[in-house]
Design a protein around this motif. Structure first.
Motif, PDB file in Angstrom:
ATOM      1  N   GLN A 178       7.777 -50.989 -17.229  1.00  0.00           N
ATOM      2  CA  GLN A 178       8.957 -50.492 -16.532  1.00  0.00           C
ATOM      3  C   GLN A 178       9.064 -48.995 -16.776  1.00  0.00           C
ATOM      4  OE1 GLN A 178      12.054 -52.946 -18.186  1.00  0.00           O
ATOM      5  NE2 GLN A 178      12.502 -51.464 -19.798  1.00  0.00           N
ATOM      6  N   PRO A 179       9.677 -48.268 -15.852  1.00  0.00           N
ATOM      7  CA  PRO A 179       9.754 -46.814 -15.999  1.00  0.00           C
ATOM      8  C   PRO A 179      10.729 -46.416 -17.093  1.00  0.00           C
ATOM      9  CG  PRO A 179      11.023 -47.523 -14.099  1.00  0.00           C
ATOM     10  CD  PRO A 179      10.328 -48.743 -14.618  1.00  0.00           C
ATOM     11  N   ALA A 180      10.486 -45.265 -17.690  1.00  0.00           N
ATOM     12  CA  ALA A 180      11.407 -44.747 -18.695  1.00  0.00           C
ATOM     13  C   ALA A 180      12.757 -44.408 -18.076  1.00  0.00           C
ATOM     14  CB  ALA A 180      10.806 -43.513 -19.375  1.00  0.00           C
ATOM     15  N   ASP A 181      12.744 -43.974 -16.828  1.00  0.00           N
ATOM     16  CA  ASP A 181      13.975 -43.588 -16.123  1.00  0.00           C
ATOM     17  C   ASP A 181      13.899 -44.167 -14.710  1.00  0.00           C
ATOM     18  OD1 ASP A 181      16.054 -42.345 -14.755  1.00  0.00           O
ATOM     19  OD2 ASP A 181      15.807 -40.438 -15.807  1.00  0.00           O
ATOM     20  N   ALA A 182      14.496 -45.340 -14.525  1.00  0.00           N
ATOM     21  CA  ALA A 182      14.410 -46.024 -13.237  1.00  0.00           C
ATOM     22  C   ALA A 182      15.067 -45.224 -12.124  1.00  0.00           C
ATOM     23  CB  ALA A 182      15.050 -47.412 -13.335  1.00  0.00           C
ATOM     24  N   GLU A 183      16.129 -44.508 -12.430  1.00  0.00           N
ATOM     25  CA  GLU A 183      16.807 -43.735 -11.394  1.00  0.00           C
ATOM     26  C   GLU A 183      15.951 -42.555 -10.939  1.00  0.00           C
ATOM     27  OE1 GLU A 183      19.272 -43.333  -8.492  1.00  0.00           O
ATOM     28  OE2 GLU A 183      19.491 -44.949  -9.970  1.00  0.00           O
ATOM     29  N   ALA A 184      15.234 -41.934 -11.888  1.00  0.00           N
ATOM     30  CA  ALA A 184      14.329 -40.838 -11.521  1.00  0.00           C
ATOM     31  C   ALA A 184      13.180 -41.362 -10.660  1.00  0.00           C
ATOM     32  CB  ALA A 184      13.794 -40.158 -12.774  1.00  0.00           C
ATOM     33  N   LEU A 185      12.660 -42.532 -11.008  1.00  0.00           N
ATOM     34  CA  LEU A 185      11.619 -43.155 -10.185  1.00  0.00           C
ATOM     35  C   LEU A 185      12.136 -43.399  -8.775  1.00  0.00           C
ATOM     36  CD1 LEU A 185       8.870 -44.717  -9.827  1.00  0.00           C
ATOM     37  CD2 LEU A 185      10.149 -46.761 -10.501  1.00  0.00           C
ATOM     38  N   ARG A 186      13.333 -43.922  -8.693  1.00  0.00           N
ATOM     39  CA  ARG A 186      13.919 -44.222  -7.392  1.00  0.00           C
ATOM     40  C   ARG A 186      14.112 -42.945  -6.565  1.00  0.00           C
ATOM     41  NH1 ARG A 186      16.817 -47.771  -4.422  1.00  0.00           N
ATOM     42  NH2 ARG A 186      18.671 -46.931  -3.418  1.00  0.00           N
ATOM     43  N   THR A 187      14.539 -41.892  -7.209  1.00  0.00           N
ATOM     44  CA  THR A 187      14.715 -40.611  -6.509  1.00  0.00           C
ATOM     45  C   THR A 187      13.384 -40.098  -5.980  1.00  0.00           C
ATOM     46  OG1 THR A 187      16.646 -40.037  -7.846  1.00  0.00           O
ATOM     47  CG2 THR A 187      15.467 -38.216  -6.783  1.00  0.00           C
ATOM     48  N   ASP A 188      12.350 -40.151  -6.819  1.00  0.00           N
ATOM     49  CA  ASP A 188      11.030 -39.677  -6.390  1.00  0.00           C
ATOM     50  C   ASP A 188      10.457 -40.563  -5.286  1.00  0.00           C
ATOM     51  OD1 ASP A 188      11.199 -37.595  -8.167  1.00  0.00           O
ATOM     52  OD2 ASP A 188       9.918 -38.526  -9.684  1.00  0.00           O
ATOM     53  N   TRP A 189      10.697 -41.854  -5.386  1.00  0.00           N
ATOM     54  CA  TRP A 189      10.227 -42.785  -4.360  1.00  0.00           C
ATOM     55  C   TRP A 189      10.855 -42.435  -3.013  1.00  0.00           C
ATOM     56  CZ3 TRP A 189       8.847 -48.438  -5.699  1.00  0.00           C
ATOM     57  CH2 TRP A 189       8.478 -49.158  -4.550  1.00  0.00           C
ATOM     58  N   ARG A 190      12.155 -42.245  -3.009  1.00  0.00           N
ATOM     59  CA  ARG A 190      12.845 -41.950  -1.747  1.00  0.00           C
ATOM     60  C   ARG A 190      12.466 -40.574  -1.209  1.00  0.00           C
ATOM     61  NH1 ARG A 190      17.041 -45.326   0.001  1.00  0.00           N
ATOM     62  NH2 ARG A 190      17.655 -43.584   1.347  1.00  0.00           N
ATOM     63  N   GLY A 191      11.851 -39.738  -2.051  1.00  0.00           N
ATOM     64  CA  GLY A 191      11.424 -38.410  -1.615  1.00  0.00           C
ATOM     65  C   GLY A 191       9.985 -38.355  -1.140  1.00  0.00           C
ATOM     66  N   LEU A 192       9.272 -39.494  -1.101  1.00  0.00           N
ATOM     67  CA  LEU A 192       7.881 -39.504  -0.654  1.00  0.00           C
ATOM     68  C   LEU A 192       7.758 -39.035   0.785  1.00  0.00           C
ATOM     69  CD1 LEU A 192       6.704 -42.949  -2.129  1.00  0.00           C
ATOM     70  CD2 LEU A 192       6.023 -40.684  -2.942  1.00  0.00           C
ATOM     71  N   THR A 195       2.369 -42.179   2.210  1.00  0.00           N
ATOM     72  CA  THR A 195       2.109 -43.350   1.381  1.00  0.00           C
ATOM     73  C   THR A 195       1.034 -43.086   0.333  1.00  0.00           C
ATOM     74  OG1 THR A 195       0.519 -44.179   3.031  1.00  0.00           O
ATOM     75  CG2 THR A 195       2.789 -44.972   3.198  1.00  0.00           C
ATOM     76  N   HIS A 196       0.133 -42.139   0.602  1.00  0.00           N
ATOM     77  CA  HIS A 196      -0.931 -41.836  -0.358  1.00  0.00           C
ATOM     78  C   HIS A 196      -0.398 -41.164  -1.623  1.00  0.00           C
ATOM     79  CE1 HIS A 196      -3.156 -42.086   3.529  1.00  0.00           C
ATOM     80  NE2 HIS A 196      -3.972 -42.791   2.775  1.00  0.00           N
ATOM     81  N   ASP A 197       0.849 -40.668  -1.583  1.00  0.00           N
ATOM     82  CA  ASP A 197       1.439 -40.035  -2.761  1.00  0.00           C
ATOM     83  C   ASP A 197       2.031 -41.054  -3.723  1.00  0.00           C
ATOM     84  OD1 ASP A 197       0.797 -37.546  -1.721  1.00  0.00           O
ATOM     85  OD2 ASP A 197       2.709 -37.324  -0.686  1.00  0.00           O
ATOM     86  N   PHE A 198       2.032 -42.324  -3.346  1.00  0.00           N
ATOM     87  CA  PHE A 198       2.658 -43.342  -4.186  1.00  0.00           C
ATOM     88  C   PHE A 198       1.942 -43.474  -5.529  1.00  0.00           C
ATOM     89  CE2 PHE A 198       3.537 -47.835  -5.340  1.00  0.00           C
ATOM     90  CZ  PHE A 198       4.919 -47.797  -5.311  1.00  0.00           C
ATOM     91  N   PHE A 199       0.606 -43.443  -5.505  1.00  0.00           N
ATOM     92  CA  PHE A 199      -0.143 -43.604  -6.749  1.00  0.00           C
ATOM     93  C   PHE A 199       0.130 -42.463  -7.726  1.00  0.00           C
ATOM     94  CE2 PHE A 199      -4.114 -43.053  -9.258  1.00  0.00           C
ATOM     95  CZ  PHE A 199      -4.025 -44.231  -9.990  1.00  0.00           C
ATOM     96  N   SER A 200       0.172 -41.235  -7.219  1.00  0.00           N
ATOM     97  CA  SER A 200       0.459 -40.103  -8.108  1.00  0.00           C
ATOM     98  C   SER A 200       1.876 -40.194  -8.662  1.00  0.00           C
ATOM     99  CB  SER A 200       0.234 -38.777  -7.380  1.00  0.00           C
ATOM    100  OG  SER A 200       1.066 -38.671  -6.253  1.00  0.00           O
ATOM    101  N   MET A 201       2.804 -40.747  -7.892  1.00  0.00           N
ATOM    102  CA  MET A 201       4.159 -40.951  -8.403  1.00  0.00           C
ATOM    103  C   MET A 201       4.155 -41.951  -9.557  1.00  0.00           C
ATOM    104  SD  MET A 201       7.452 -42.621  -6.499  1.00  0.00           S
ATOM    105  CE  MET A 201       6.800 -44.272  -6.868  1.00  0.00           C
ATOM    106  N   LEU A 202       3.375 -43.028  -9.423  1.00  0.00           N
ATOM    107  CA  LEU A 202       3.274 -43.999 -10.508  1.00  0.00           C
ATOM    108  C   LEU A 202       2.705 -43.352 -11.767  1.00  0.00           C
ATOM    109  CD1 LEU A 202       1.835 -47.120  -8.615  1.00  0.00           C
ATOM    110  CD2 LEU A 202       4.217 -46.665  -9.221  1.00  0.00           C
ATOM    111  N   ARG A 203       1.686 -42.543 -11.608  1.00  0.00           N
ATOM    112  CA  ARG A 203       1.097 -41.864 -12.766  1.00  0.00           C
ATOM    113  C   ARG A 203       2.097 -40.921 -13.419  1.00  0.00           C
ATOM    114  NH1 ARG A 203      -4.652 -39.377 -11.355  1.00  0.00           N
ATOM    115  NH2 ARG A 203      -3.430 -38.554  -9.619  1.00  0.00           N
ATOM    116  N   GLN A 204       2.853 -40.218 -12.601  1.00  0.00           N
ATOM    117  CA  GLN A 204       3.854 -39.294 -13.141  1.00  0.00           C
ATOM    118  C   GLN A 204       4.868 -40.033 -14.010  1.00  0.00           C
ATOM    119  OE1 GLN A 204       5.967 -37.073 -10.117  1.00  0.00           O
ATOM    120  NE2 GLN A 204       7.677 -36.635 -11.490  1.00  0.00           N
ATOM    121  N   HIS A 205       5.246 -41.214 -13.587  1.00  0.00           N
ATOM    122  CA  HIS A 205       6.235 -41.996 -14.335  1.00  0.00           C
ATOM    123  C   HIS A 205       5.592 -42.940 -15.346  1.00  0.00           C
ATOM    124  CE1 HIS A 205       9.970 -40.823 -12.233  1.00  0.00           C
ATOM    125  NE2 HIS A 205       9.151 -40.573 -11.224  1.00  0.00           N
TER     126      HIS A 205
END
Length: 345
Positions: A178-192, A195-205
């Motif tokens: 689970q992410p350290a900060d679920a709200e930050a993950l959600r913010t970054d997700w909604r800012g995609l 779709t190819h940026d999804f993997f880098s977002m997972l790595r960031q979190h």
């Protein structure tokens, strides 16, 4: 091999086949505590010639073979596509792509290690394995393949003598559940934006894919019934809806784009059995199914994603789309119909 000589492995393999003759090579390797690459190298039920050179060089030359069948798989899904290797982009870098109208691939060459020309039960193939000895990709000769070109390809790349298979297991994943900060993950997700940026977002979190889905919120990811895949494929077949099907392992992603027509179940396997595309999906290995919703510059894009017991991605389905074009409304409506609550739009 460190734990078995080729001769000892062949003896154990032959005893297994005598007792249980209908096992495929992947299952035989598992039962013997070996890898598929080791069985191929040792000539267990096959004849093989090892191919040399870089993965990129051996792969680039596949375009010379004419029409073939390309196969990529993981433990629970097998993806087969007939056609030509065209528009192969595989220089000396770690990532390559094939963008032909028939065969559509993304290759991650840093994982690739061993390559063989294989004959098993009269069927010829070129097989690529990763450093852990797992099969990455296989290319099968068919009645439409250029036979002379196939032999010339093997002669160009065959090594004069085989080299040992030294299995090197990949390091275990360090992604969090689970992410350290679920709200930050959600913010970054909604800012995609893609779709190819999804993997880098997972790595960031530093979070696993399944961990992200479980913590993103119902508007971005919803778990649905595990029978959803059959519903989606049946509806797509009935309405002639063009889809995209992605099956991946550590070294490759193989993609089908187009309609599906003939569907059939064989025991635990649900199958697409079309002339140019086959999918074999072990639905008993699916432990969770998700509708996933991502924003892009072209609008929201939805996918159906199936996961196994360890949180591994088994298969993904999208509606047919290309960059610059919005998602097919019929696909969006189909996936929304699986969900108990509304997706973000």
């Amino acid at each position: 091999m460190a734990h078995d000589s080729f001769e000892a492995l062949r003896q154990r393999h032959d005893a297994l086949v005598a007792a249980t003759p209908d096992l495929r090579i992947r299952e035989r390797a598992s039962r013997l505590g070996a890898t598929e690459a080791e069985l191929v190298a040792a000539g267990c039920g096959v004849t093989s010639r090892q191919l040399g050179g870089t993965a990129q060089a051996v792969f680039r030359d596949l375009g010379s073979l004419g029409s073939v069948m390309a196969l990529s798989r993981n433990d629970a899904a097998v993806h087969e596509r007939h056609g030509h290797y065209e528009n192969i982009q595989a220089d000396d870098g770690p990532v390559g792509i094939v963008l032909g109208p028939d065969i559509d691939l993304r290759m991650f060459f840093s994982a690739w290690q061993y390559f063989y020309a294989v004959t098993e039960n009269g069927r010829d193939s070129i097989q690529f394995f990763d450093k852990a000895g797992e099969a990455v990709h296989k290319v099968y000769r068919t009645a439409q393949t250029d036979a002379a070109a196939w032999q010339a390809y093997i002669d160009r790349h065959a090594l004069p003598a085989a080299t040992p298979v030294v299995v090197a297991p990949f390091a275990a994943s360090t992604e969090a559940a689970q992410p350290a900060d679920a709200e930050a993950l959600r913010t970054d997700w909604r800012g995609l934006k893609d779709t190819h940026d999804f993997f880098s977002m997972l790595r960031q979190h530093k979070v696993s894919r399944i961990g992200a889905l479980r913590n993103a919120g119902q508007d971005l990811a919803q778990q649905v019934a595990d029978g959803a895949v059959e519903t989606v494929l049946q509806r797509a077949a009935e309405t002639e809806l063009s889809i995209m099907c992605f099956v991946a392992n550590r070294g490759i992603v193989q993609i089908h784009t187009g309609p599906v027509q003939r569907l059939a179940r064989t025991g635990p396997w649900f199958n697409v059995l079309d002339p140019a595309f086959n999918l074999h999906l072990n639905t008993t290995a699916v432990t969770s199914s998700w509708v996933v919703n991502k924003p892009t510059v072209d609008g929201w894009v939805t996918s159906l994603e199936l996961y196994g017991a360890a949180g591994e991605l088994i298969v993904q389905f999208f509606g047919e789309r290309k960059p610059g074009k919005p998602e097919l409304p019929a696909w969006r409506a189909l996936l929304q119909s699986l969900c108990p609550t509304a997706l973000a739009a």
